[in-house]
Design a protein around this motif. Structure first.
Motif, short mmCIF file in Angstrom:
data_model
loop_
_atom_site.label_atom_id
_atom_site.label_comp_id
_atom_site.label_asym_id
_atom_site.label_seq_id
_atom_site.Cartn_x
_atom_site.Cartn_y
_atom_site.Cartn_z
N THR A 7 -11.01 -20.15 -8.50
CA THR A 7 -9.85 -21.44 -8.63
C THR A 7 -9.40 -20.74 -9.91
OG1 THR A 7 -11.30 -22.82 -7.75
CG2 THR A 7 -9.57 -23.80 -9.34
N LEU A 237 -10.88 -24.72 -2.44
CA LEU A 237 -9.74 -23.73 -2.62
C LEU A 237 -9.47 -23.32 -1.03
CD1 LEU A 237 -8.14 -22.20 -4.83
CD2 LEU A 237 -9.64 -20.36 -4.66
N VAL A 254 -2.49 -24.94 -5.66
CA VAL A 254 -3.79 -25.25 -6.18
C VAL A 254 -3.47 -26.01 -7.60
CG1 VAL A 254 -5.83 -23.82 -7.59
CG2 VAL A 254 -4.43 -22.85 -5.57
#
Length: 556
Positions: A7, A237, A254
């Motif tokens: 991430t 994710l 993201v």
């Protein structure tokens, strides 16, 4: 999964494209343990918010604003520098913001002492967000890349067959995976084994293949937010097959998904900090009212004494000539009943008339007491259903605006019930380590002997669970329950025990025995040193020590 390497790597890639070349216009803190780095370009401004508190996070918001009061300006000498790059350390969760003078911000958001360091070109710390005096001038710690598990032999070498759970064994074998990713590996591998020791070589081959495929998929983010329960949103994710049955939101970036997930988690945290003390106060008030109701009803159920005292007074006045002087007891015929003899205690120092007057006075006092008890019981019976109705309405609230509306709407009733904005409700607990465990459960961890005392005997509730590593020094851990009637699931209890093991002298052991006791069975011996307790009715859990960041990643 918010703080996994994957991430952070995806965030750094996204931010690099937009923020590179911008100017650091400010660095400040206006929330405890939160640092804000503000960047600007001619037509845009952003703030990167980083927290080193119990709930650690990093996310970006558009725009720039700071409070006028209670704000600490930080890293002032770096203001005005240009951001030249954003990156994550190779296979480690360390985030770097590199500036045009070859200095950089090094962000450690995991481990027992998270921090943000401003490091010069020589590798020495110029300033630190936390413990600046201790860090200034020191060499910045170097990242520690996790081992690459790119062959089955490497996976097999890291496998821990003596591990307590399959999830822990998979996470240890793939060092960049958190518990959530480990669970996905197990699901994709289709394993039915429950323990690491039960896994055959064929099962390990399937786990390795599933993990390797997952590592590849993580290089191509497709972020999701899964709704676990009303309190918990799980960031992922990529799409996770083992959570496919849950409501899900998809995001194009993201950055956007992390922003939404973190803000929701912060909102839930703020709501719970305001909501749970109020609900607990309602529960305490209801319990006290019910106890009062039982005591008052029992008092009214006792035999009526006023009538007996009055009758004794009448008999003494009517038959005074039959009462010997100085007698302590006299038997007189009951003219108001069947004529049988009645034994009447006397005060020998008083005359017959004075004894009769004393019984008349006792009869009057008994009547007044009974009337008072009756009125108090009626008042309790009137307040109890109203308080229960308010409690039921409070339990249906799930947002901060609704909670504010509730307090405003019933301000007068709350004040009358002693539940208005009292000092006790407004106070926040001291800065214990607080680790959310999902589902409304939270672990509170003391940091020293005096804080252990305060945590256990001032802030823990009788029905909370007290945990401590057995026979070794360590922190007191309180597993805060959502309510009196809640029984923590086994996995939540084990997570709290893993924290108690980690914050003890037995941290380096593979397995640690931890005692778990309802707080009401823990007491402090008289004149004992701070942190010293005795307890009974304990349960012993054998767990692997786990740091907070592992459990937080699994539960948020």
């Amino acid at each position: 999964m918010l703080q996994t390497y994957y991430t952070l790597h995806a965030l750094a890639e996204a931010w690099r494209r937009e923020l590179r070349g911008s100017q650091l216009i400010d660095a400040f803190s206006q929330v405890r343990r939160e640092l804000v780095l503000a960047f600007a370009q001619p037509k845009a401004q952003w703030m990167v918010r980083l927290s080193t508190g119990a709930f650690r996070y990093v996310f970006r918001v558009e725009g720039y604003h700071r409070a006028r009061r209670n704000v600490a300006t930080l890293f002032a000498a770096a203001h005005g520098r240009t951001l030249v790059d954003i990156r994550v350390a190779e296979r480690d969760r360390v985030l770097f913001f590199e500036l045009d003078d070859a200095s950089y911000f090094q962000c450690w958001l995991y481990g027992p002492r998270p921090n943000v360091l401003w490091v010069g070109p020589d590798g020495r710390v110029r300033a630190a967000f936390a413990q600046d005096d201790a860090w200034r001038g020191q060499l910045a710690p170097a990242p520690c890349p996790a081992a690459a598990v790119d062959t089955f032999a490497a996976f097999q070498a890291r496998w821990q067959p003596k591990g307590r759970t399959l999830t822990q064994a998979v996470a240890a074998a793939f060092p960049l995976f958190d518990a959530l990713l480990a669970q996905e590996v197990i699901f994709r591998a289709g394993l039915e084994e429950q323990l690491p020791a039960e896994c055959t070589e064929e099962a390990l081959q399937r786990l390795y293949a599933a993990g390797s495929a997952l590592e590849t998929a993580l290089q191509h983010p497709a972020p999701r937010l899964y709704r676990i329960d009303p309190w918990t949103t799980q960031f992922a994710l990529i799409p996770l097959e083992h959570l496919a049955h849950l409501p899900c939101e998809s995001f194009d970036s993201v950055d956007a998904a992390v922003h939404v997930a973190t803000r929701r988690a912060l909102a839930v945290k703020a709501f719970r900090e305001a909501y749970l003390p109020l609900r607990q106060t309602f529960e305490t008030a209801l319990e006290r009212l019910k106890q009062q109701q039982q005591m008052l009803a029992a008092a009214l159920a006792r035999p009526e004494r006023a009538e007996q005292y009055a009758r004794w007074g009448h008999l003494l006045m009517a038959q005074a000539h039959l009462v010997p002087t100085g007698a302590e007891m006299v038997a007189l015929p009951d003219w108001f009943g069947d004529g049988s003899l009645v034994q009447i205690p006397l005060d020998p120092s008083r005359s017959v008339v004075e004894n009769a007057q004393a019984y008349y006075e006792r009869a009057r006092a008994a009547r007044q007491e009974r009337e008072t008890i009756q009125k108090r019981l009626e008042d309790v019976q009137r307040r109890l259903p109203r308080l229960e109705a308010l409690r039921s309405e409070l339990e249906a609230i799930s947002s901060m605006p609704a909670l504010r509306t509730f307090r405003q709407r019933y301000a007068a009733e709350l004040a009358a019930l002693g539940l208005a904005h009292s000092t006790r409700l407004q106070q926040t607990e001291p800065g214990f380590r607080r680790i959310p465990l999902g589902g409304g459960y939270e672990a509170w961890i003391g940091r020293n002997a005096r804080e252990n005392d305060a945590l256990t005997f001032r802030y823990a509730r009788p029905f909370d669970v007290w945990l401590h590593a057995r026979d070794v020094p360590g922190s007191h851990v309180i597993l805060r329950l959502p309510g009196r009637t809640h029984q923590p699931p086994r996995h939540v209890l084990e997570q709290a025990a893993a924290l108690a093991a980690y914050f003890s002298k037995a941290r380096g052991s593979y397995l640690v025995p931890v005692v778990a006791v309802p707080r009401k069975y823990v007491r402090k011996p008289r004149a004992a040193a701070p942190g010293t307790v005795v307890f009974e009715q304990e349960t012993v859990l054998l767990v692997q020590p786990q740091p907070p960041e592992v459990l937080q990643t699994a539960n948020f």
